[in-house]
Design a protein around this motif. Structure first.
Motif, PDB file in Angstrom:
ATOM      1  N   PHE A   1      -4.039 -12.026   4.346  1.00 38.59           N
ATOM      2  CA  PHE A   1      -3.707 -10.958   3.566  1.00 38.59           C
ATOM      3  C   PHE A   1      -2.640 -10.130   4.537  1.00 38.59           C
ATOM      4  CE2 PHE A   1      -5.226 -11.004  -0.604  1.00 38.59           C
ATOM      5  CZ  PHE A   1      -6.079 -12.149  -0.286  1.00 38.59           C
ATOM      6  N   VAL A   2      -1.443  -9.601   4.443  1.00 41.90           N
ATOM      7  CA  VAL A   2      -0.568  -8.859   5.259  1.00 41.90           C
ATOM      8  C   VAL A   2      -0.462  -7.590   4.643  1.00 41.90           C
ATOM      9  CG1 VAL A   2       1.461  -8.757   6.326  1.00 41.90           C
ATOM     10  CG2 VAL A   2       0.244 -11.223   6.158  1.00 41.90           C
ATOM     11  N   ASN A   3      -0.720  -6.292   5.047  1.00 43.60           N
ATOM     12  CA  ASN A   3      -0.369  -5.163   4.582  1.00 43.60           C
ATOM     13  C   ASN A   3       0.860  -4.713   4.762  1.00 43.60           C
ATOM     14  OD1 ASN A   3      -2.955  -5.266   3.527  1.00 43.60           O
ATOM     15  ND2 ASN A   3      -3.976  -3.926   5.262  1.00 43.60           N
ATOM     16  N   GLU A   4       1.450  -4.028   3.661  1.00 49.30           N
ATOM     17  CA  GLU A   4       2.960  -3.464   4.045  1.00 49.30           C
ATOM     18  C   GLU A   4       2.761  -2.051   3.537  1.00 49.30           C
ATOM     19  OE1 GLU A   4       7.583  -3.983   2.566  1.00 49.30           O
ATOM     20  OE2 GLU A   4       6.241  -5.519   2.313  1.00 49.30           O
ATOM     21  N   TYR A   5       3.047  -1.007   4.310  1.00 50.77           N
ATOM     22  CA  TYR A   5       2.647   0.389   4.032  1.00 50.77           C
ATOM     23  C   TYR A   5       4.029   0.862   3.409  1.00 50.77           C
ATOM     24  CZ  TYR A   5      -1.765  -0.560   6.213  1.00 50.77           C
ATOM     25  OH  TYR A   5      -2.957  -1.051   6.669  1.00 50.77           O
ATOM     26  N   LEU A   6       3.974   1.411   2.129  1.00 51.93           N
ATOM     27  CA  LEU A   6       5.469   2.037   1.583  1.00 51.93           C
ATOM     28  C   LEU A   6       4.884   3.605   1.359  1.00 51.93           C
ATOM     29  CD1 LEU A   6       6.496  -0.916  -0.124  1.00 51.93           C
ATOM     30  CD2 LEU A   6       7.490  -0.029   1.718  1.00 51.93           C
ATOM     31  N   PRO A   7       4.638   4.585   2.325  1.00 53.64           N
ATOM     32  CA  PRO A   7       4.146   5.765   1.633  1.00 53.64           C
ATOM     33  C   PRO A   7       5.475   6.595   0.942  1.00 53.64           C
ATOM     34  CG  PRO A   7       4.479   5.692   4.071  1.00 53.64           C
ATOM     35  CD  PRO A   7       4.731   4.511   3.609  1.00 53.64           C
ATOM     36  N   GLY A   8       4.893   7.403  -0.021  1.00 55.84           N
ATOM     37  CA  GLY A   8       5.845   8.245  -0.501  1.00 55.84           C
ATOM     38  C   GLY A   8       5.716   8.277  -2.032  1.00 55.84           C
ATOM     39  N   ALA A   9       6.091   9.417  -2.782  1.00 58.57           N
ATOM     40  CA  ALA A   9       6.178   9.607  -4.095  1.00 58.57           C
ATOM     41  C   ALA A   9       4.865   9.136  -4.774  1.00 58.57           C
ATOM     42  CB  ALA A   9       7.123   8.667  -4.837  1.00 58.57           C
ATOM     43  N   ALA A  10       3.589   9.565  -4.202  1.00 52.19           N
ATOM     44  CA  ALA A  10       2.226   9.336  -4.779  1.00 52.19           C
ATOM     45  C   ALA A  10       2.164   7.958  -4.972  1.00 52.19           C
ATOM     46  CB  ALA A  10       2.197  10.163  -5.847  1.00 52.19           C
TER      47      ALA A  10
ATOM     48  N   SER B   1       2.282 -14.162  -4.721  1.00 48.79           N
ATOM     49  CA  SER B   1       2.114 -13.779  -3.394  1.00 48.79           C
ATOM     50  C   SER B   1       2.257 -12.674  -3.115  1.00 48.79           C
ATOM     51  CB  SER B   1       3.264 -14.690  -2.726  1.00 48.79           C
ATOM     52  OG  SER B   1       4.654 -14.058  -3.273  1.00 48.79           O
ATOM     53  N   VAL B   2       2.505 -11.726  -3.758  1.00 48.89           N
ATOM     54  CA  VAL B   2       2.450 -10.051  -3.580  1.00 48.89           C
ATOM     55  C   VAL B   2       1.648  -9.419  -4.627  1.00 48.89           C
ATOM     56  CG1 VAL B   2       3.854  -8.156  -3.453  1.00 48.89           C
ATOM     57  CG2 VAL B   2       4.967 -10.442  -2.669  1.00 48.89           C
ATOM     58  N   ILE B   3       0.664  -8.600  -4.135  1.00 45.81           N
ATOM     59  CA  ILE B   3       0.135  -7.798  -4.906  1.00 45.81           C
ATOM     60  C   ILE B   3      -0.204  -6.135  -4.135  1.00 45.81           C
ATOM     61  CG2 ILE B   3      -1.709  -9.639  -5.582  1.00 45.81           C
ATOM     62  CD1 ILE B   3      -3.859  -8.760  -3.523  1.00 45.81           C
ATOM     63  N   SER B   4      -0.590  -5.243  -4.938  1.00 45.67           N
ATOM     64  CA  SER B   4      -0.738  -4.197  -4.393  1.00 45.67           C
ATOM     65  C   SER B   4      -2.072  -3.598  -4.596  1.00 45.67           C
ATOM     66  CB  SER B   4       0.259  -3.279  -5.189  1.00 45.67           C
ATOM     67  OG  SER B   4       0.196  -1.866  -4.569  1.00 45.67           O
ATOM     68  N   VAL B   5      -2.429  -2.462  -3.745  1.00 43.42           N
ATOM     69  CA  VAL B   5      -3.656  -1.552  -4.074  1.00 43.42           C
ATOM     70  C   VAL B   5      -3.259  -0.735  -5.231  1.00 43.42           C
ATOM     71  CG1 VAL B   5      -5.023   0.028  -3.196  1.00 43.42           C
ATOM     72  CG2 VAL B   5      -4.638  -1.621  -1.682  1.00 43.42           C
ATOM     73  N   THR B   6      -3.883  -0.501  -6.243  1.00 47.04           N
ATOM     74  CA  THR B   6      -3.347   0.178  -7.300  1.00 47.04           C
ATOM     75  C   THR B   6      -4.629   1.465  -7.659  1.00 47.04           C
ATOM     76  OG1 THR B   6      -4.276  -1.566  -8.880  1.00 47.04           O
ATOM     77  CG2 THR B   6      -1.950  -1.025  -8.696  1.00 47.04           C
ATOM     78  N   ASN B   7      -3.908   2.694  -7.702  1.00 42.24           N
ATOM     79  CA  ASN B   7      -5.038   3.921  -7.677  1.00 42.24           C
ATOM     80  C   ASN B   7      -4.740   4.387  -9.171  1.00 42.24           C
ATOM     81  OD1 ASN B   7      -3.584   3.255  -5.004  1.00 42.24           O
ATOM     82  ND2 ASN B   7      -5.105   4.674  -4.514  1.00 42.24           N
ATOM     83  N   THR B   8      -5.950   4.582  -9.982  1.00 39.84           N
ATOM     84  CA  THR B   8      -5.889   5.388 -11.232  1.00 39.84           C
ATOM     85  C   THR B   8      -6.656   6.836 -10.955  1.00 39.84           C
ATOM     86  OG1 THR B   8      -7.844   4.042 -12.074  1.00 39.84           O
ATOM     87  CG2 THR B   8      -5.654   3.162 -12.453  1.00 39.84           C
ATOM     88  N   PRO B   9      -6.238   7.880 -11.482  1.00 42.34           N
ATOM     89  CA  PRO B   9      -5.253   7.715 -12.482  1.00 42.34           C
ATOM     90  C   PRO B   9      -3.930   7.811 -11.992  1.00 42.34           C
ATOM     91  CG  PRO B   9      -6.045   9.826 -12.116  1.00 42.34           C
ATOM     92  CD  PRO B   9      -6.903   9.048 -11.355  1.00 42.34           C
TER      93      PRO B   9
ATOM     94  N   ILE C   1       0.890  -1.149  -0.092  1.00 46.90           N
ATOM     95  CA  ILE C   1       0.206  -0.137  -0.024  1.00 46.90           C
ATOM     96  C   ILE C   1       0.926   1.144  -0.144  1.00 46.90           C
ATOM     97  CG2 ILE C   1      -1.753   1.163   1.192  1.00 46.90           C
ATOM     98  CD1 ILE C   1      -2.858  -1.325   2.276  1.00 46.90           C
ATOM     99  N   GLY C   2       0.659   2.109  -1.107  1.00 49.79           N
ATOM    100  CA  GLY C   2       1.641   3.132  -1.101  1.00 49.79           C
ATOM    101  C   GLY C   2       1.344   4.326  -0.579  1.00 49.79           C
ATOM    102  N   PHE C   3       0.597   4.190   0.499  1.00 45.09           N
ATOM    103  CA  PHE C   3       0.121   5.538   1.540  1.00 45.09           C
ATOM    104  C   PHE C   3       0.131   5.176   2.930  1.00 45.09           C
ATOM    105  CE2 PHE C   3      -1.702   5.561  -2.733  1.00 45.09           C
ATOM    106  CZ  PHE C   3      -1.042   6.853  -3.426  1.00 45.09           C
TER     107      PHE C   3
END
Length: 326
Positions: free
Chosen positions: A64-73, A90-98, A37-39
Motif C-alpha cells: 500500500f503506497v500513500n499519496e498525500y494531497l492536502p488541502g480543501a478539507a 488499484s486506488v483507494i482513499s482514506v474517507t472521513n465523515t462527516p 490521503i487528503g491531509f
C-alpha cells in the motif's frame, strides 16, 4: 455562509509511504494499491493509515503506497479518487465523515457526491475536542465562551480546513452557544493543534486521537470533549453537554474506492477490513494510540454514508435558516 470556491488547486506535493514488500500477491485487482490521503502527514488520517495498512498488506499480499494531497478539507484527494483514478481497485482513499459530506453540502464548487464512492470500511470514530496551550489563560470552556461573548469574532480557533469536521464542529458550537469565533483553517488537524500549542491561536477544535499524546505530555490542555459521555482515557475532561451546550461531534475515518470497481476486488478489500475486528494485535495498537475502533464494513458503511449525508444536510439547512433570521 455559502462557500463558492475550493481553497486549493487539484495539484499538490506528494509524500510517499510504502508498507513492507510481501512475498506473494493474493489481491486480484493489482500488485500495488495507492492510498490517497487528503491531509498532511502526522494528522489523524495518516495515523490511521500507518496503523491499518500493514495489516491489510499482510492479508492481501500487496503493498500500500500513500499519496498525500492536502488541502480543501480532503476534497482534493476525494476529487482525484472519483474523477481521475482508475476504477479497478488499484486506488483507494482514506474517507472521513462527516467531512466528505460537509464539503459538498457547504460548497457548491465541489462536484463529487457520496454515490461516486464505493464505501469499504469505517475503522475508527474519533470524538471532537477543544484544546488550548498548557499556559493559556483559558482554564475552562466557560472562560473561552466568555471571551467570545465579550469580543465577538476575535477569539481565534483553529480547524483542519474549511468544510472539515473540525470546522463544522465549530459552527455547531457557535450556533448552540450563541457566540462567534474567528475561525482559522489549516491543512489538517495536526497543524491546527501545533498552532494552539505554540500560542499562535487561542484554541483548536481537533480530534482526540490527534492530540491525546500532547495532552498527556502536558503540552495541551483540554477544555471539553464533544461526546455524549466523558472518555475513559480523559476522565477529567468534561463534555460540552455537561456545560449546557448540547453538541456531540467528531470524525469517523475509513476507506473507500471509486464507484464501479470490480465486485471481486470490493469483496477482497472488505474481507481484509473485517479481519481487523478479531486481530488482537491491531486492537491493542489502536488502544495505545487512543483510537476508538468502530468497524463498519461493506453495505453497512454505505448506509452510514447515506445517514451522515442526511444529518449534515439537515444541520446545514437549520444553520442557514438561523443565519437568515439574524
Amino acid at each position: 455562509m455559502r462557500l463558492k470556491t475550493l481553497t486549493a488547486a487539484l495539484v499538490a506535493g506528494i509524500t510517499v509511504s510504502i508498507t513492507p514488500m510481501m512475498a506473494s500477491a493474493d489481491y486480484s485487482a493489482a500488485e500495488e494499491v495507492k492510498v490517497l490521503i487528503g491531509f498532511k502527514p502526522g494528522g489523524g488520517s495518516d495515523t490511521l493509515a500507518q496503523l491499518v495498512q500493514p495489516y491489510l498488506s499482510e492479508s492481501l499480499g500487496v503493498n500500500f503506497v500513500n499519496e498525500y494531497l492536502p488541502g480543501a478539507a480532503g476534497a482534493i484527494a476525494w476529487t482525484r479518487l472519483t474523477t481521475q483514478s482508475p476504477k479497478d481497485g488499484s486506488v483507494i482513499s482514506v474517507t472521513n465523515t462527516p467531512m466528505l459530506m460537509t464539503n459538498y453540502v457547504m460548497n457548491d464548487a465541489i462536484s463529487y457526491r457520496q454515490d461516486d464512492f464505493t464505501p469499504l470500511a469505517n475503522v475508527v470514530t474519533d470524538p471532537a475536542i477543544i484544546v488550548v496551550s498548557n499556559d493559556s489563560p483559558f482554564k475552562t470552556f466557560a472562560d473561552l465562551k466568555q471571551a467570545a461573548e465579550k469580543k465577538p469574532g476575535t477569539v481565534t480557533v483553529g480547524n483542519s480546513g474549511v468544510g472539515g469536521d473540525d470546522h463544522f464542529s465549530t459552527l455547531l458550537v457557535e450556533n448552540k452557544a450563541g457566540i462567534e469565533f474567528k475561525k482559522v483553517p489549516f491543512q489538517g488537524d495536526s497543524p491546527s493543534a501545533t498552532a494552539a500549542m505554540g500560542g499562535k491561536i487561542d484554541a483548536s477544535f481537533n480530534n482526540v486521537g490527534t492530540v491525546y499524546n500532547q495532552i498527556e505530555a502536558g503540552n495541551l490542555r483540554a477544555l471539553a470533549v464533544l461526546a455524549n459521555e466523558r472518555l475513559d482515557i480523559l476522565p477529567d475532561v468534561p463534555t460540552l453537554k455537561e456545560q449546557g451546550i448540547d453538541v456531540v461531534a467528531g470524525s469517523s475515518r475509513g476507506y473507500s474506492a471509486p464507484a464501479g470497481i470490480p465486485e471481486e476486488a470490493r469483496k477482497q478489500l472488505v474481507a481484509a477490513f473485517d479481519k481487523l475486528a478479531t486481530n488482537e494485535e491491531f486492537l491493542a495498537e489502536a488502544k495505545k494510540r487512543a483510537l476508538n475502533v468502530d468497524l463498519v464494513t461493506g453495505q453497512e458503511y454505505d448506509q452510514m454514508f447515506q445517514d451522515v449525508e442526511s444529518q449534515v444536510k439537515e444541520m446545514w439547512a437549520n444553520m442557514e435558516a438561523s443565519d437568515s433570521q439574524k
